[in-house]
Design a protein around this motif. Structure first.
Motif, PDB file in Angstrom:
ATOM      1  N   LEU A   5      52.823 -16.927 -38.147  1.00 51.93           N
ATOM      2  CA  LEU A   5      52.292 -18.185 -37.617  1.00 51.93           C
ATOM      3  C   LEU A   5      51.023 -17.988 -36.794  1.00 51.93           C
ATOM      4  O   LEU A   5      50.108 -18.817 -36.839  1.00 51.93           O
ATOM      5  N   GLU A  22      48.012 -18.055 -38.911  1.00 47.88           N
ATOM      6  CA  GLU A  22      47.762 -19.206 -39.762  1.00 47.88           C
ATOM      7  C   GLU A  22      46.712 -20.112 -39.126  1.00 47.88           C
ATOM      8  O   GLU A  22      46.914 -20.633 -38.030  1.00 47.88           O
ATOM      9  N   LYS A  27      45.890 -23.087 -39.862  1.00 47.27           N
ATOM     10  CA  LYS A  27      46.299 -24.483 -39.683  1.00 47.27           C
ATOM     11  C   LYS A  27      47.211 -24.680 -38.475  1.00 47.27           C
ATOM     12  O   LYS A  27      47.318 -25.777 -37.944  1.00 47.27           O
ATOM     13  N   ARG A  28      47.908 -23.619 -38.053  1.00 45.50           N
ATOM     14  CA  ARG A  28      48.855 -23.748 -36.942  1.00 45.50           C
ATOM     15  C   ARG A  28      48.192 -23.598 -35.582  1.00 45.50           C
ATOM     16  O   ARG A  28      48.466 -24.355 -34.657  1.00 45.50           O
ATOM     17  N   LEU A  29      47.365 -22.576 -35.430  1.00 43.41           N
ATOM     18  CA  LEU A  29      46.799 -22.271 -34.125  1.00 43.41           C
ATOM     19  C   LEU A  29      45.276 -22.336 -34.090  1.00 43.41           C
ATOM     20  O   LEU A  29      44.681 -22.748 -33.091  1.00 43.41           O
ATOM     21  N   ILE A  72      52.478 -22.607 -29.824  1.00 40.10           N
ATOM     22  CA  ILE A  72      53.758 -22.143 -30.350  1.00 40.10           C
ATOM     23  C   ILE A  72      54.602 -21.662 -29.178  1.00 40.10           C
ATOM     24  O   ILE A  72      54.148 -20.844 -28.363  1.00 40.10           O
ATOM     25  N   HIS A  96      56.313 -25.517 -32.843  1.00 37.33           N
ATOM     26  CA  HIS A  96      54.856 -25.733 -32.891  1.00 37.33           C
ATOM     27  C   HIS A  96      54.542 -27.140 -32.412  1.00 37.33           C
ATOM     28  O   HIS A  96      55.082 -28.127 -32.928  1.00 37.33           O
ATOM     29  N   ASP A  99      51.669 -29.967 -32.000  1.00 41.53           N
ATOM     30  CA  ASP A  99      50.373 -30.372 -32.559  1.00 41.53           C
ATOM     31  C   ASP A  99      49.679 -31.312 -31.570  1.00 41.53           C
ATOM     32  O   ASP A  99      50.202 -32.392 -31.276  1.00 41.53           O
ATOM     33  N   GLU A 129      57.383 -29.421 -33.963  1.00 41.42           N
ATOM     34  CA  GLU A 129      58.126 -29.058 -35.173  1.00 41.42           C
ATOM     35  C   GLU A 129      58.868 -27.746 -34.943  1.00 41.42           C
ATOM     36  O   GLU A 129      58.281 -26.771 -34.476  1.00 41.42           O
ATOM     37  N   LEU A 145      60.436 -24.438 -36.332  1.00 41.29           N
ATOM     38  CA  LEU A 145      60.165 -23.616 -37.510  1.00 41.29           C
ATOM     39  C   LEU A 145      61.117 -22.435 -37.655  1.00 41.29           C
ATOM     40  O   LEU A 145      61.111 -21.768 -38.687  1.00 41.29           O
TER      41      LEU A 145
END
Length: 338
Positions: A136, A139, A141-143, A251, A264, A266, A273, A275
């Motif tokens: 994660l 990634e 898109k995540r962080l 996260i 996570h 946003d 979310e 995970l």
């Protein structure tokens, strides 16, 4: 075939290792070493193991034993592991592997020369949810770009009561290479290094006990564009979670070990979310060691030098960082002076 192993150290962490390895079906306890024959036999009998030794040389010469798990006091790790490697046994060495980087370098050179594996038993970085976290943080898109992180492992030790009472338990003893940093702090330090690699520099503000070792403190690891704050202790407790902060979200995990939640958040949707996958929890005083037992057996069985090399690199960085943090604050072991 299960890997046959012997144990050095008959304490609760050793029992956790035996239970985890036997549960995995990939290991089998073959021999027990203790300075007390009665203790060795009594301990082994719980696991249908009758090979009890009070001589380390005789123990290591047992041809039916392929590997050794060492969980003795920290200051004894180097000499015991060195003798086990010379006997051509694979060695699983409880953290901290050694007291100094020089000792660890020597052991890894010896393991390579003898054609066996030396693996430091950092159980938490083998957990499935930790490996998920590793994915994660990389990634986009995540962080996105990472801004910082905060990791905590602070748990009041019953042995600190002994310190307050005037005693010097092994884990709070300089002569035994003790202290919170190498016993507790090593978890979040390793947590950070396995995620982000070697820091550019590190600083430490410890609380030093009356015995001369650290009872806990705050560490800052400095990376290229962000910092990691670590709070660890055996002299106090914190319930703070662990977090990684990024441009595109945060996260949060429940701790540095036994990770059961990986959330996570946003900043755009303001939603969280979950995970995390299943967590292999066990009842105390035993600990979750099955995932590391499975991975270490795989490395040995498949002779996976690449995976072993990655773990070796982590161990080398961790001992380099923790030793520097100790020496910055004048926390010196007998091994530092040799």
């Amino acid at each position: 075939m299960a890997i046959t192993f012997g144990i050095v150290g008959t304490n609760w962490i050793t029992e956790s290792w035996i239970l985890a390895t036997h549960k995995s079906g990939q290991w089998k306890l073959h021999a027990v070493y203790s300075r007390s024959e009665d203790q060795a036999r009594k301990f082994g009998s719980k696991y249908d193991c009758s090979n009890a030794y009070t001589s380390l040389d005789t123990f290591l010469s047992d041809d039916g034993m392929q590997a050794v798990y060492i969980a003795s006091p920290n200051s004894l790790h180097y000499e015991q592991a060195k003798r086990a490697l010379k006997a051509k046994k694979h060695v699983i060495l409880e953290k901290p592997a050694t007291s100094t980087p020089e000792e660890l370098d020597d052991l890894f050179r010896l393991a390579q020369h003898e054609g066996v594996f030396l693996i430091e038993a950092f159980r938490h970085i083998q957990e499935a949810n930790y490996k998920l976290l590793q994915q994660l943080v990389n990634e986009e898109k995540r962080l996105g770009p990472i801004y910082g992180a905060s990791f905590t492992y602070a748990s009041y030790s019953s042995r600190y009561n002994n310190v307050l009472g005037g005693e010097v338990p092994n884990i709070f003893n300089l002569d035994f290479s003790g202290g919170s940093l190498v016993d507790i702090g090593v978890y979040p330090v390793t947590f950070a290094i396995a995620l982000f690699g070697e820091p550019k520099e590190q600083t430490y503000v410890p609380f030093v006990c009356r015995t001369g070792v650290d009872g806990g403190g705050v560490i800052v690891l400095r990376y290229e564009n962000f910092g990691v704050q670590i709070n660890h202790a055996k002299s106090y407790t914190s319930a703070a979670p662990c977090e990684v902060y990024g441009e595109k979200g945060t996260i949060t995990v429940n701790g540095t070990t036994d990770i059961s939640t990986v959330k996570h958040w946003d900043p755009k949707s303001k939603k969280t979310e979950e995970l995390a996958g299943p967590c292999k929890m066990v009842e105390k005083p035993n600990v979750n060691m099955e995932e590391e037992a499975v991975e270490f057996a795989r490395i040995i069985g498949e002779k996976d030098d690449r995976a072993a090399g990655k773990l070796e690199e982590i161990s080398r960085i961790v001992i380099k960082v923790t030793t520097d943090l100790r020496r910055q604050n004048g926390i010196l072991y007998p091994a530092d002076k040799r």
